[in-house]
Design an enzyme around this catalytic site. Structure first.
Site, PDB file in Angstrom:
ATOM      1  N   ASP A  21       0.835  -1.202   0.000  1.00 34.02           N
ATOM      2  CA  ASP A  21       0.000   0.000   0.000  1.00 34.02           C
ATOM      3  C   ASP A  21       0.870   1.253   0.000  1.00 34.02           C
ATOM      4  O   ASP A  21       1.949   1.264   0.592  1.00 34.02           O
ATOM      5  CB  ASP A  21      -0.906  -0.017   1.239  1.00 34.02           C
ATOM      6  CG  ASP A  21      -2.053   0.968   1.148  1.00 34.02           C
ATOM      7  OD1 ASP A  21      -2.354   1.443   0.030  1.00 34.02           O
ATOM      8  OD2 ASP A  21      -2.646   1.274   2.197  1.00 34.02           O
ATOM      9  N   ASN A  69     -10.400  -3.230  -6.888  1.00 34.05           N
ATOM     10  CA  ASN A  69      -9.604  -2.216  -7.600  1.00 34.05           C
ATOM     11  C   ASN A  69     -10.110  -1.909  -9.002  1.00 34.05           C
ATOM     12  O   ASN A  69      -9.700  -0.909  -9.609  1.00 34.05           O
ATOM     13  CB  ASN A  69      -8.133  -2.640  -7.675  1.00 34.05           C
ATOM     14  CG  ASN A  69      -7.406  -2.503  -6.360  1.00 34.05           C
ATOM     15  OD1 ASN A  69      -6.384  -3.153  -6.139  1.00 34.05           O
ATOM     16  ND2 ASN A  69      -7.910  -1.676  -5.444  1.00 34.05           N
TER      17      ASN A  69
END
Length: 242
Positions: A21, A69
């Site tokens: 991340d 996503n």
């Protein structure tokens, strides 16, 4: 960045999973578009793979692209898919040379035909490598993983191959995409965020969690070492007493 480390070899995690991340925030700090962060994140992937192979970790699972996503802007998704193909084209031969097996975990049916073909070729080439298993979770979500495992077991019940009472946690585990791999010992998330994001929910049942403030493109051997040191200082009880 190389660093001198002194780990306890008898207490290394067998399976490390990382939620990679912070690419977007890293790019923003550089005054660049998000895709610039994703491109530089590939360097951190190389460093993590090198570290895992060097120190005897047997399975490394990296969360590259979640099933959620797809909701990102189309330009970013397209760039990520292009980067995925590019990485397969440039990195797989190196993985094979270093005896590293590559698995892509997730629902591959949504990928383009060319990407699906390249994935099959990459997995086939490295299938018998034994030094390290590198799992790349792409179009992966744990809800999907557990649902698919449930469907597989339900189909076996329907066909009379097993009964409902035959279903055990071990059978569920073997129906997941990680199949015969060991459960996750250490889960790392970078960028300071402290959540699991639908990642390997079954597999991390007894994992140690480590949250690093480092943004993924800056995650290097020193960062990985900090997570391993923290892991080795903990007493894992698996639900038992001290």
């Amino acid at each position: 960045m190389e660093t001198s480390v002194n780990f306890d070899p008898s207490n290394m995690p067998q399976h490390v999973a990382i939620i990679m991340d912070g690419n977007g925030r890293w790019a923003k700090k550089q005054g660049k578009l998000r895709v610039f962060g994703h491109q530089n994140g590939v360097n951190a992937v190389r460093a993590a793979v090198h570290f895992a192979a060097k120190y005897g970790i047997k399975v490394l699972t990296l969360y590259a692209f979640s099933s959620e996503n797809w909701n990102r802007p189309a330009t970013e998704v397209s760039a990520l898919m292009s980067l995925f193909i590019q990485a397969l084209n440039t990195e797989v031969s190196k993985l094979h040379k270093h005896n590293i097996r590559l698995n892509i975990l997730g629902d591959k049916t949504r990928f383009s035909d060319s990407l699906q073909k390249r994935i099959i070729e990459s997995e086939t080439l490295t299938a018998h490598n034994t030094r390290l298993t590198l799992n790349i979770a792409a179009n992966y979500g744990s809800h999907w993983d557990i649902t698919e495992a449930t469907k597989k077991l339900a189909e076996k019940v329907k066909l009379g191959k097993i009964s409902v009472t035959d279903i055990t946690p071990e059978k569920v585990q073997r129906a997941l995409v990680t199949a015969e791999q060991p459960p996750v010992d250490l889960l790392i998330r970078t960028s300071g965020e402290q959540r699991i994001s639908n990642f390997l929910l079954w597999q991390i049942a007894y994992a140690e969690l480590f949250f690093s403030d480092v943004l993924w493109p800056d995650f290097d051997e020193t960062s990985f070492s900090e997570a391993i040191y923290a892991y080795q200082q903990r007493e894992r009880r698996f639900g038992g007493c001290e």
